[in-house]
Design a protein around this motif. Structure first.
Motif, PDB file in Angstrom:
ATOM      1  N   TYR A  32     -41.324 -19.380 -23.064  1.00  0.00           N
ATOM      2  CA  TYR A  32     -41.239 -18.402 -21.978  1.00  0.00           C
ATOM      3  C   TYR A  32     -40.320 -17.264 -22.397  1.00  0.00           C
ATOM      4  O   TYR A  32     -39.533 -17.404 -23.347  1.00  0.00           O
ATOM      5  CB  TYR A  32     -40.711 -19.075 -20.699  1.00  0.00           C
ATOM      6  CG  TYR A  32     -41.587 -20.207 -20.249  1.00  0.00           C
ATOM      7  CD1 TYR A  32     -42.657 -19.999 -19.391  1.00  0.00           C
ATOM      8  CD2 TYR A  32     -41.380 -21.502 -20.735  1.00  0.00           C
ATOM      9  CE1 TYR A  32     -43.498 -21.044 -19.008  1.00  0.00           C
ATOM     10  CE2 TYR A  32     -42.209 -22.550 -20.366  1.00  0.00           C
ATOM     11  CZ  TYR A  32     -43.262 -22.309 -19.498  1.00  0.00           C
ATOM     12  OH  TYR A  32     -44.093 -23.348 -19.137  1.00  0.00           O
ATOM     13  N   ASP A  33     -40.406 -16.160 -21.699  1.00  0.00           N
ATOM     14  CA  ASP A  33     -39.611 -14.993 -22.078  1.00  0.00           C
ATOM     15  C   ASP A  33     -38.117 -15.244 -21.885  1.00  0.00           C
ATOM     16  O   ASP A  33     -37.303 -14.903 -22.742  1.00  0.00           O
ATOM     17  CB  ASP A  33     -40.015 -13.765 -21.253  1.00  0.00           C
ATOM     18  CG  ASP A  33     -41.401 -13.258 -21.598  1.00  0.00           C
ATOM     19  OD1 ASP A  33     -41.900 -13.565 -22.702  1.00  0.00           O
ATOM     20  OD2 ASP A  33     -41.989 -12.541 -20.763  1.00  0.00           O
ATOM     21  N   ASP A  34     -37.747 -15.811 -20.748  1.00  0.00           N
ATOM     22  CA  ASP A  34     -36.339 -15.939 -20.367  1.00  0.00           C
ATOM     23  C   ASP A  34     -36.253 -16.878 -19.160  1.00  0.00           C
ATOM     24  O   ASP A  34     -37.283 -17.385 -18.694  1.00  0.00           O
ATOM     25  CB  ASP A  34     -35.753 -14.562 -20.037  1.00  0.00           C
ATOM     26  CG  ASP A  34     -36.593 -13.764 -19.047  1.00  0.00           C
ATOM     27  OD1 ASP A  34     -37.295 -14.387 -18.218  1.00  0.00           O
ATOM     28  OD2 ASP A  34     -36.552 -12.525 -19.098  1.00  0.00           O
ATOM     29  N   PRO A  35     -35.043 -17.140 -18.647  1.00  0.00           N
ATOM     30  CA  PRO A  35     -34.945 -18.039 -17.492  1.00  0.00           C
ATOM     31  C   PRO A  35     -35.766 -17.585 -16.288  1.00  0.00           C
ATOM     32  O   PRO A  35     -36.354 -18.420 -15.583  1.00  0.00           O
ATOM     33  CB  PRO A  35     -33.443 -18.033 -17.173  1.00  0.00           C
ATOM     34  CG  PRO A  35     -32.791 -17.771 -18.488  1.00  0.00           C
ATOM     35  CD  PRO A  35     -33.700 -16.791 -19.174  1.00  0.00           C
ATOM     36  N   ALA A  36     -35.825 -16.281 -16.049  1.00  0.00           N
ATOM     37  CA  ALA A  36     -36.599 -15.774 -14.900  1.00  0.00           C
ATOM     38  C   ALA A  36     -38.078 -16.090 -15.058  1.00  0.00           C
ATOM     39  O   ALA A  36     -38.758 -16.472 -14.085  1.00  0.00           O
ATOM     40  CB  ALA A  36     -36.385 -14.274 -14.742  1.00  0.00           C
ATOM     41  N   ASP A  37     -38.595 -15.943 -16.269  1.00  0.00           N
ATOM     42  CA  ASP A  37     -40.006 -16.235 -16.523  1.00  0.00           C
ATOM     43  C   ASP A  37     -40.280 -17.724 -16.364  1.00  0.00           C
ATOM     44  O   ASP A  37     -41.290 -18.128 -15.757  1.00  0.00           O
ATOM     45  CB  ASP A  37     -40.376 -15.767 -17.933  1.00  0.00           C
ATOM     46  CG  ASP A  37     -41.844 -15.946 -18.261  1.00  0.00           C
ATOM     47  OD1 ASP A  37     -42.695 -15.771 -17.359  1.00  0.00           O
ATOM     48  OD2 ASP A  37     -42.157 -16.246 -19.437  1.00  0.00           O
ATOM     49  N   LEU A  38     -39.386 -18.559 -16.865  1.00  0.00           N
ATOM     50  CA  LEU A  38     -39.550 -20.004 -16.710  1.00  0.00           C
ATOM     51  C   LEU A  38     -39.499 -20.391 -15.231  1.00  0.00           C
ATOM     52  O   LEU A  38     -40.316 -21.188 -14.765  1.00  0.00           O
ATOM     53  CB  LEU A  38     -38.467 -20.741 -17.491  1.00  0.00           C
ATOM     54  CG  LEU A  38     -38.407 -22.265 -17.335  1.00  0.00           C
ATOM     55  CD1 LEU A  38     -39.741 -22.926 -17.653  1.00  0.00           C
ATOM     56  CD2 LEU A  38     -37.299 -22.849 -18.220  1.00  0.00           C
ATOM     57  N   LEU A  39     -38.567 -19.813 -14.493  1.00  0.00           N
ATOM     58  CA  LEU A  39     -38.459 -20.112 -13.069  1.00  0.00           C
ATOM     59  C   LEU A  39     -39.728 -19.706 -12.323  1.00  0.00           C
ATOM     60  O   LEU A  39     -40.231 -20.455 -11.470  1.00  0.00           O
ATOM     61  CB  LEU A  39     -37.251 -19.399 -12.471  1.00  0.00           C
ATOM     62  CG  LEU A  39     -37.003 -19.596 -10.974  1.00  0.00           C
ATOM     63  CD1 LEU A  39     -36.758 -21.063 -10.651  1.00  0.00           C
ATOM     64  CD2 LEU A  39     -35.826 -18.731 -10.523  1.00  0.00           C
ATOM     65  N   ALA A  40     -40.266 -18.544 -12.658  1.00  0.00           N
ATOM     66  CA  ALA A  40     -41.469 -18.050 -11.982  1.00  0.00           C
ATOM     67  C   ALA A  40     -42.671 -18.942 -12.259  1.00  0.00           C
ATOM     68  O   ALA A  40     -43.597 -19.020 -11.439  1.00  0.00           O
ATOM     69  CB  ALA A  40     -41.767 -16.622 -12.417  1.00  0.00           C
ATOM     70  N   ARG A  41     -42.682 -19.611 -13.393  1.00  0.00           N
ATOM     71  CA  ARG A  41     -43.821 -20.457 -13.774  1.00  0.00           C
ATOM     72  C   ARG A  41     -43.434 -21.932 -13.844  1.00  0.00           C
ATOM     73  O   ARG A  41     -44.084 -22.725 -14.523  1.00  0.00           O
ATOM     74  CB  ARG A  41     -44.381 -19.978 -15.111  1.00  0.00           C
ATOM     75  CG  ARG A  41     -44.920 -18.551 -15.055  1.00  0.00           C
ATOM     76  CD  ARG A  41     -45.768 -18.238 -16.264  1.00  0.00           C
ATOM     77  NE  ARG A  41     -44.972 -17.877 -17.429  1.00  0.00           N
ATOM     78  CZ  ARG A  41     -45.436 -17.894 -18.687  1.00  0.00           C
ATOM     79  NH1 ARG A  41     -46.678 -18.296 -18.915  1.00  0.00           N
ATOM     80  NH2 ARG A  41     -44.667 -17.522 -19.686  1.00  0.00           N
ATOM     81  N   LEU A  42     -42.382 -22.285 -13.117  1.00  0.00           N
ATOM     82  CA  LEU A  42     -41.834 -23.634 -13.203  1.00  0.00           C
ATOM     83  C   LEU A  42     -42.854 -24.706 -12.849  1.00  0.00           C
ATOM     84  O   LEU A  42     -42.897 -25.766 -13.482  1.00  0.00           O
ATOM     85  CB  LEU A  42     -40.617 -23.738 -12.274  1.00  0.00           C
ATOM     86  CG  LEU A  42     -39.644 -24.886 -12.513  1.00  0.00           C
ATOM     87  CD1 LEU A  42     -39.055 -24.829 -13.919  1.00  0.00           C
ATOM     88  CD2 LEU A  42     -38.532 -24.852 -11.476  1.00  0.00           C
ATOM     89  N   ASP A  43     -43.701 -24.429 -11.849  1.00  0.00           N
ATOM     90  CA  ASP A  43     -44.643 -25.451 -11.395  1.00  0.00           C
ATOM     91  C   ASP A  43     -45.777 -25.701 -12.377  1.00  0.00           C
ATOM     92  O   ASP A  43     -46.557 -26.634 -12.200  1.00  0.00           O
ATOM     93  CB  ASP A  43     -45.208 -25.087 -10.021  1.00  0.00           C
ATOM     94  CG  ASP A  43     -45.977 -23.777 -10.014  1.00  0.00           C
ATOM     95  OD1 ASP A  43     -45.908 -23.033 -11.021  1.00  0.00           O
ATOM     96  OD2 ASP A  43     -46.644 -23.488  -9.003  1.00  0.00           O
TER      97      ASP A  43
ATOM     98  N   LEU B 191     -33.739 -26.694 -10.196  1.00  0.00           N
ATOM     99  CA  LEU B 191     -34.002 -27.986 -10.825  1.00  0.00           C
ATOM    100  C   LEU B 191     -33.122 -29.076 -10.217  1.00  0.00           C
ATOM    101  O   LEU B 191     -33.584 -30.193  -9.955  1.00  0.00           O
ATOM    102  CB  LEU B 191     -33.779 -27.900 -12.329  1.00  0.00           C
ATOM    103  CG  LEU B 191     -34.814 -27.062 -13.080  1.00  0.00           C
ATOM    104  CD1 LEU B 191     -34.347 -26.786 -14.509  1.00  0.00           C
ATOM    105  CD2 LEU B 191     -36.166 -27.765 -13.103  1.00  0.00           C
ATOM    106  N   SER B 192     -31.857 -28.750  -9.970  1.00  0.00           N
ATOM    107  CA  SER B 192     -30.959 -29.730  -9.364  1.00  0.00           C
ATOM    108  C   SER B 192     -31.454 -30.143  -7.981  1.00  0.00           C
ATOM    109  O   SER B 192     -31.479 -31.337  -7.644  1.00  0.00           O
ATOM    110  CB  SER B 192     -29.548 -29.143  -9.272  1.00  0.00           C
ATOM    111  OG  SER B 192     -28.664 -30.052  -8.657  1.00  0.00           O
TER     112      SER B 192
ATOM    113  N   CYS C 240     -39.447 -30.180 -25.741  1.00  0.00           N
ATOM    114  CA  CYS C 240     -38.611 -28.989 -25.786  1.00  0.00           C
ATOM    115  C   CYS C 240     -39.377 -27.747 -25.354  1.00  0.00           C
ATOM    116  O   CYS C 240     -40.568 -27.608 -25.607  1.00  0.00           O
ATOM    117  CB  CYS C 240     -37.986 -28.785 -27.160  1.00  0.00           C
ATOM    118  SG  CYS C 240     -39.106 -28.864 -28.564  1.00  0.00           S
ATOM    119  N   VAL C 241     -38.643 -26.857 -24.688  1.00  0.00           N
ATOM    120  CA  VAL C 241     -39.161 -25.585 -24.199  1.00  0.00           C
ATOM    121  C   VAL C 241     -38.346 -24.480 -24.853  1.00  0.00           C
ATOM    122  O   VAL C 241     -37.112 -24.541 -24.876  1.00  0.00           O
ATOM    123  CB  VAL C 241     -39.032 -25.502 -22.664  1.00  0.00           C
ATOM    124  CG1 VAL C 241     -39.310 -24.087 -22.171  1.00  0.00           C
ATOM    125  CG2 VAL C 241     -39.968 -26.503 -22.004  1.00  0.00           C
TER     126      VAL C 241
END
Length: 226
Positions: free
Chosen positions: A202-213, A96-97, A180-181
């Protein structure tokens, strides 16, 4: 125009909620209060005084509050060298940064505890600032911590997204006018997060990252407003 990604820490970036449950349960037990762990779990994310009010009632004898909170802090501190971040938490913040988001932490953690959490997450290079409950008169679910983070970022509410794991996180963000997410890794059910205002879960940070777009934190594509 700048955008801000605001993150809770406990239960969102770091796998610590159940450690807090154990520490609060034991601190309460030592003070003669027998509170079920599931009730303690639902209160995690509130500042200490508010958590005690939620669990013991506003008409309780408050003279023991400081002793109970100190016992919690002492018990929880025994885990500091073993705190663990969720998978991909640091990568999510750095992604994100790099995409131009200002990344801020919005937490009820105290200074020493926050230092241990930041060490566990290990992504200080991605952070713009941190907003704690010590910076404001009221902690979550009041909107003040989120609003303070927005002030630190210099970003309006409509240009920010808050990521958290509790209903208190969702309520604070909604009251501040921020999308909010919710993440399920803190142990709170999807229906509760959605009921408190989560725009996506989302399940967790990894799930959010995988579906970030495809998430509220998606980076605009060519021709789209930034």
């Amino acid at each position: 125009m700048d955008r801000a990604a605001l993150f809770d820490v406990d239960g969102t970036l770091a796998d610590t909620n159940h450690l807090h449950v154990t520490a609060w349960w034991e601190a309460l037990r030592q003070a003669g209060h027998h509170v079920p762990m599931h009730a303690v779990h639902r209160a995690i994310g509130l500042p200490g005084e508010d958590l005690l009010g939620h669990l013991l009632g506003e008409d309780r004898d408050r003279s023991a509050d400081a002793r109970i909170s100190a016992a919690h802090d002492t018990l929880y501190a025994t885990y500091f060298d073993r705190l663990a971040a969720f998978d991909s938490a640091a990568e999510l913040l750095r992604t994100l940064s790099r995409a131009g988001w200002k990344v801020l932490l919005v937490t009820s953690a105290k200074d020493r505890e926050l230092s241990a959490l930041r060490a566990a997450v290990d992504a200080d290079d991605a952070l713009t600032a941190t907003s704690t409950s010590d910076d404001v008169a009221e902690g979550k679910p009041a909107p003040e911590p989120v609003r303070h983070a927005l002030d630190l970022a210099g970003v309006p509410a409509g240009r920010a997204v808050f990521v958290g794991d509790t209903v208190w996180d969702m309520e604070a963000a909604v009251r501040a006018g921020v999308t909010c997410v919710g993440l399920l890794c803190g142990g709170i059910p999807r229906a509760d997060l959605e009921g408190a205002g989560a725009a996506a879960v989302y399940d967790d940070p990894a799930d959010l990252l995988a579906r970030l777009d495809r998430s509220p934190l998606a980076t605009p594509g060519p021709g789209q407003p930034a």
